[in-house]
Scaffold this active site. Structure first.
Site, PDB file in Angstrom:
ATOM      1  N   TYR A  34      -0.690 -17.996   0.943  1.00 12.01           N
ATOM      2  CA  TYR A  34      -1.761 -17.033   1.271  1.00 12.01           C
ATOM      3  C   TYR A  34      -2.946 -17.753   1.900  1.00 12.01           C
ATOM      4  CZ  TYR A  34      -5.250 -13.332   0.348  1.00 12.01           C
ATOM      5  OH  TYR A  34      -6.231 -12.373   0.452  1.00 12.01           O
ATOM      6  N   LEU A  65      -6.319  -5.918   8.451  1.00 17.22           N
ATOM      7  CA  LEU A  65      -6.297  -6.098   6.994  1.00 17.22           C
ATOM      8  C   LEU A  65      -4.880  -6.344   6.475  1.00 17.22           C
ATOM      9  CD1 LEU A  65      -8.474  -2.988   6.110  1.00 17.22           C
ATOM     10  CD2 LEU A  65      -9.188  -5.310   5.651  1.00 17.22           C
ATOM     11  N   GLY A  73       0.849  -1.191   0.000  1.00 18.31           N
ATOM     12  CA  GLY A  73       0.000   0.000   0.000  1.00 18.31           C
ATOM     13  C   GLY A  73       0.879   1.232   0.000  1.00 18.31           C
ATOM     14  N   GLY A  98      -3.610  -9.517  20.068  1.00 21.82           N
ATOM     15  CA  GLY A  98      -3.099  -9.096  21.376  1.00 21.82           C
ATOM     16  C   GLY A  98      -3.543  -7.677  21.691  1.00 21.82           C
TER      17      GLY A  98
HETATM   18  P1  NAD Z   1      -3.480  -4.268  -0.313  1.00 19.53           P
HETATM   19  O1  NAD Z   1      -2.232  -4.974  -0.692  1.00 19.53           O
HETATM   20  O2  NAD Z   1      -3.897  -3.096  -1.124  1.00 19.53           O
HETATM   21  O3  NAD Z   1      -3.436  -3.821   1.212  1.00 19.53           O
HETATM   22  C1  NAD Z   1      -2.766  -4.527   2.198  1.00 19.53           C
HETATM   23  C2  NAD Z   1      -2.050  -3.540   3.091  1.00 19.53           C
HETATM   24  O4  NAD Z   1      -1.363  -4.244   4.133  1.00 19.53           O
HETATM   25  C3  NAD Z   1      -1.004  -2.707   2.358  1.00 19.53           C
HETATM   26  O5  NAD Z   1      -1.195  -1.336   2.631  1.00 19.53           O
HETATM   27  C4  NAD Z   1       0.317  -3.212   2.918  1.00 19.53           C
HETATM   28  O6  NAD Z   1       1.336  -2.238   2.880  1.00 19.53           O
HETATM   29  C5  NAD Z   1      -0.097  -3.628   4.313  1.00 19.53           C
HETATM   30  N1  NAD Z   1       0.808  -4.582   4.954  1.00 19.53           N
HETATM   31  C6  NAD Z   1       1.279  -5.760   4.449  1.00 19.53           C
HETATM   32  N2  NAD Z   1       2.102  -6.350   5.341  1.00 19.53           N
HETATM   33  C7  NAD Z   1       2.123  -5.545   6.437  1.00 19.53           C
HETATM   34  C8  NAD Z   1       2.771  -5.613   7.687  1.00 19.53           C
HETATM   35  N3  NAD Z   1       3.583  -6.628   7.999  1.00 19.53           N
HETATM   36  N4  NAD Z   1       2.593  -4.612   8.579  1.00 19.53           N
HETATM   37  C9  NAD Z   1       1.787  -3.557   8.281  1.00 19.53           C
HETATM   38  N5  NAD Z   1       1.143  -3.438   7.107  1.00 19.53           N
HETATM   39  C10 NAD Z   1       1.306  -4.427   6.193  1.00 19.53           C
HETATM   40  O7  NAD Z   1      -4.627  -5.375  -0.311  1.00 19.53           O
HETATM   41  P2  NAD Z   1      -6.209  -5.223  -0.187  1.00 19.53           P
HETATM   42  O8  NAD Z   1      -6.798  -5.674  -1.456  1.00 19.53           O
HETATM   43  O9  NAD Z   1      -6.560  -3.881   0.333  1.00 19.53           O
HETATM   44  O10 NAD Z   1      -6.530  -6.334   0.908  1.00 19.53           O
HETATM   45  C11 NAD Z   1      -6.685  -5.996   2.275  1.00 19.53           C
HETATM   46  C12 NAD Z   1      -7.047  -7.246   3.069  1.00 19.53           C
HETATM   47  O11 NAD Z   1      -8.244  -7.814   2.574  1.00 19.53           O
HETATM   48  C13 NAD Z   1      -5.977  -8.336   3.013  1.00 19.53           C
HETATM   49  O12 NAD Z   1      -5.882  -8.949   4.274  1.00 19.53           O
HETATM   50  C14 NAD Z   1      -6.541  -9.316   2.011  1.00 19.53           C
HETATM   51  O13 NAD Z   1      -6.099 -10.623   2.250  1.00 19.53           O
HETATM   52  C15 NAD Z   1      -8.043  -9.180   2.242  1.00 19.53           C
HETATM   53  N6  NAD Z   1      -8.791  -9.534   1.025  1.00 19.53           N
HETATM   54  C16 NAD Z   1      -8.852  -8.683  -0.031  1.00 19.53           C
HETATM   55  C17 NAD Z   1      -9.536  -9.064  -1.186  1.00 19.53           C
HETATM   56  C18 NAD Z   1      -9.668  -8.157  -2.378  1.00 19.53           C
HETATM   57  O14 NAD Z   1     -10.324  -8.545  -3.375  1.00 19.53           O
HETATM   58  N7  NAD Z   1      -9.113  -6.953  -2.377  1.00 19.53           N
HETATM   59  C19 NAD Z   1     -10.155 -10.329  -1.244  1.00 19.53           C
HETATM   60  C20 NAD Z   1     -10.037 -11.167  -0.142  1.00 19.53           C
HETATM   61  C21 NAD Z   1      -9.370 -10.752   0.997  1.00 19.53           C
END
Ligand code: NAD
Length: 317
Positions: free
Chosen positions: A150, A78, A41, A107
């Protein structure tokens, strides 16, 4: 009217879904503290919120630690790479954030007495043998295939969330998010819709994997965020499917994007993806009956808004 939550922590809030969620929480009167390490992100997704004194953005890797001073009554977890291109490139981090990151976020919720919402995924169903997928289906996942990093990270996160509920009495909820699309997706994140939009807008062939007959059910981001918030505000522990049951083949999605962009691009069929699910459609009976949620943004409206955003931002890859 008082907001449902006074102060929320959103991990991964600088990502696609997280940035929309932070926006909606602030609009509902909730203070928001976003924790993100900007791995997939970007702070740019939150630039419009930074001047709001009720919003705080903290750069932090949730696999290291999670510390937030003050009261918190909602934690939405997320943080995780989400697109196949990202988690295949970051397999170990994906497993760490789904396990250690979830442990730390739980936690925090335990410490603060906050409601905890885990962003899980339809990928917990793997390549499903039950269609559409109800929450009661245990899934069909290959733990040692490339996508296992994943799918299994999220399945572990669900088990950990459930254990914190039963062992520590944390008020938890699990949402199984189905494919979501909309503004602020990265053009190069490898997911079908931004890839097709970018290809169509630059006149390149749309690369459909396999024979394109695999199906997806795609949900517009505003509907998704409304669904996640409905679960947060309710009492369900879940898992709860959140998604749009309107099912299309990937080929249809490509063809409809060619139409909506007025492109002359052709369709190219490329190699199928290993372990790619053949069908995907949420059974949304639970969320509809328990919370009255259903998607309201049609594909035509959602894709038009998405294409307009990519065009305005010139974000085509
Ligand atoms: P995204 O990649 O845009 O957002 C994920 C965010 O998590 C990013 O901003 C990234 O920098 C941050 N991140 C990753 N590792 C991190 C860490 N160790 N510490 C702090 N921040 C961290 O993805 P998204 O599409 O916005 O998805 C968000 C959530 O929703 C995820 O958990 C994903 O598995 C879930 N999800 C999304 C979809 C979809 O269609 N977009 C579908 C199923 C599940």
């Amino acid at each position: 009217m008082a907001p449902t939550f006074e102060r929320a922590v959103v991990t991964g809030g600088a990502g696609f879904l997280g940035s929309h969620l932070c926006e909606k929480l602030l609009a509902a009167g909730t203070e928001v503290c976003c924790l993100d390490n900007f791995l997939t992100g970007t702070p740019g997704n939150l630039a419009h919120l930074l001047s709001d004194p009720r919003f705080r953005l903290v750069r932090c890797d949730v696999t290291d630690f999670v510390h937030v001073p003050g009261d918190v009554d909602l934690v939405v977890h997320l943080a995780s790479p989400a697109s196949p291109a990202d988690y295949l490139r970051l397999p170990i981090h994906t497993l760490k954030v789904g396990s250690i990151g979830t442990l730390h976020a739980l936690g925090l919720a335990k410490d603060k007495g906050a409601r905890f919402v885990l962003a899980s995924t339809s990928e917990t169903y793997g390549d499903p043998q039950v269609h559409p997928q109800p929450e009661s289906y245990w899934g069909h996942v290959n733990p040692v295939g490339p996508r296992g990093v994943y799918d299994e990270a999220k399945r572990f996160a669900e088990a950990l969330t459930t254990a914190y509920r039963s062992t520590h009495g944390v008020d938890t909820a699990i949402v199984r998010i189905f494919n979501t699309y909309g503004p602020r997706m990265r053009a190069d994140d490898g997911r079908a819709i931004p890839t097709f939009v970018g290809q169509a807008m630059t006149g390149r062939p749309l690369t459909v994997t396999g024979d394109g007959r695999q199906t997806r059910s795609v949900c517009y981001v505003d509907d998704m965020v409304r669904g996640v918030l409905a679960v947060a505000q309710g009492e369900l522990a879940g898992p709860v499917n959140v998604g749009n049951p309107d099912e299309m083949t990937v080929l249809e999605i490509a063809q409809r994007i060619v139409e909506v962009t007025g492109s002359r691009s052709e369709i190219d069929f490329v190699d199928a993806v290993v372990d790619d699910p053949k069908v995907r459609r949420p059974d949304t009976t639970l969320i509809e009956s328990a919370l009255g949620w259903r998607p309201i943004v049609s594909w035509e409206v959602g894709i038009a808004r998405t294409v307009a955003w990519f065009a305005a931002e010139s974000r085509v890859a």
